[in-house]
Scaffold this active site. Structure first.
Site, PDB file in Angstrom:
ATOM      1  N   SER A   1       0.832  -1.203   0.000  1.00 43.71           N
ATOM      2  CA  SER A   1       0.000   0.000   0.000  1.00 43.71           C
ATOM      3  C   SER A   1       0.875   1.265   0.000  1.00 43.71           C
ATOM      4  CB  SER A   1      -0.955  -0.044   1.193  1.00 43.71           C
ATOM      5  OG  SER A   1      -1.975   0.929   1.066  1.00 43.71           O
TER       6      SER A   1
ATOM      7  N   ASP B   1     -10.117  -4.638  -4.772  1.00 40.70           N
ATOM      8  CA  ASP B   1      -9.597  -3.681  -3.800  1.00 40.70           C
ATOM      9  C   ASP B   1     -10.492  -2.444  -3.793  1.00 40.70           C
ATOM     10  OD1 ASP B   1      -8.122  -1.781  -2.352  1.00 40.70           O
ATOM     11  OD2 ASP B   1      -6.203  -2.543  -3.071  1.00 40.70           O
TER      12      ASP B   1
ATOM     13  N   HIS C   1      -7.946  -5.340  -0.194  1.00 40.89           N
ATOM     14  CA  HIS C   1      -6.800  -4.437  -0.201  1.00 40.89           C
ATOM     15  C   HIS C   1      -5.597  -5.010   0.543  1.00 40.89           C
ATOM     16  CE1 HIS C   1      -4.461  -0.784  -0.183  1.00 40.89           C
ATOM     17  NE2 HIS C   1      -4.433  -0.772   1.132  1.00 40.89           N
TER      18      HIS C   1
END
Length: 308
Positions: free
Chosen positions: A154, A251, A281
């Site tokens: 991320s 996601d 995610h």
């Protein structure tokens, strides 16, 4: 534009075909030149047994900067460094799974906490993308030895790109997991103008998040404005090493199209975007971890055959 290395279906098949065992094993599925699944030959046993004791907690002392907590597993190069997501620590599912894999193959591995997060020193309210970028570079410069593969999750995927630009001689490959390049700034700019002005007046944005117990991340307006200075997608990204970008098509935090944008902007000609049709995610389910480990293993093999 950089090509897509595996389709969503092929990526899922590759992950499912991994053969799990207590020591992670050394048999993984790969794609042969005809696109069919083939077994990779088993690598020689590591001198580091899988039952090896966990790496102990250490601290990197930095003059005028918060001390960073980290764990460093000694081993062969290229080493692996895990760069966590926003407010995540070094003890997440992916970070620990990669450590077990690195033990099984005898490769060096580092995981750490950003300043203001986990066991590291610092005040979270004082943190910025720029300061966390410095944290990554500190680990690279002062802890890591030799060439490194960076695995960024991320926000960590955004920071790994910065590290590769700043230290091209040390970063030899990148793996992004739900890479969130420019995401915070992009999401803020997509808000209605009146909401942006309200956030500016209040000084904080209550950003909805299902990964926070409150249902919100309270992001300082100053954090968002500082992050604007570190956006990358507005121009070509001068990274030339192999890059693998893993992303879930489901996601709902960072759209998978972000990884496609990153791939398009990278100057490297060795870029694969690997999509999973099902996941979320965090990408921390069993099949996600298998795919991640397979990708690391494949890059280690690739780097071992590349001319120096």
């Amino acid at each position: 534009m950089a090509g897509v290395g595996l389709s969503a279906a092929s990526a899922a098949a590759a992950a499912a075909a991994c053969v799990p065992c207590r020591t992670w094993g050394r048999v993984f599925a790969s794609l042969d030149p005809h696109g069919t699944l083939a077994r990779k030959p088993q690598r020689a046993p590591s001198r580091f047994p899988a039952c090896r004791k966990m790496a102990s907690l250490s601290f990197l002392n930095r003059p005028d900067l918060p001390n960073l907590a980290y764990k460093n597993l000694k081993g062969k190069t290229p080493g692996i460094i895990f760069i966590p997501g926003y407010l995540s620590t070094m003890n997440g599912t992916k970070a620990l799974a990669i450590e077990e894999f690195c033990k099984s193959v005898g490769h060096a591995y580092i995981r750490f906490d950003y300043s203001g997060v986990g066991n590291s020193d610092g005040n979270l309210k004082d943190c910025t993308v720029g300061k966390w970028r410095k944290d990554v570079l500190s680990i690279l410069d002062d802890v890591a030895k030799g060439p490194q593969i960076l695995v960024g999750s991320s926000l960590g995927g955004w920071l790994m790109l910065h590290a590769a630009v700043a230290r091209p001689e040390k970063v030899v490959a990148l793996i992004g997991v739900a890479t969130a390049t420019d995401a915070l700034v992009t999401q803020f700019r997509q808000l209605p103008v009146e909401v942006q002005k309200e956030v500016e007046m209040k000084g904080v944005w209550s950003m909805p998040s299902k990964y926070n117990e409150e249902g919100f991340h309270h992001v300082q307006y100053s954090f968002i404005k500082e992050a604007e200075h570190h956006c990358l997608l507005h121009s070509p990204i001068p990274v030339h090493c192999p890059v693998r970008l893993l992303h879930s098509m489901m996601d709902d935090v960072i759209p998978w199209h972000t990884s496609m944008q990153v791939a398009d902007r990278l100057l490297s000609t060795d870029v694969d975007v690997i999509l999973r049709k099902h996941s979320d995610h965090e990408m921390k389910e069993k099949a996600d971890i298998q795919l991640l480990v397979y990708t690391i293993d494949d890059l280690i093999d690739k780097l071992s055959t590349m001319p120096h």
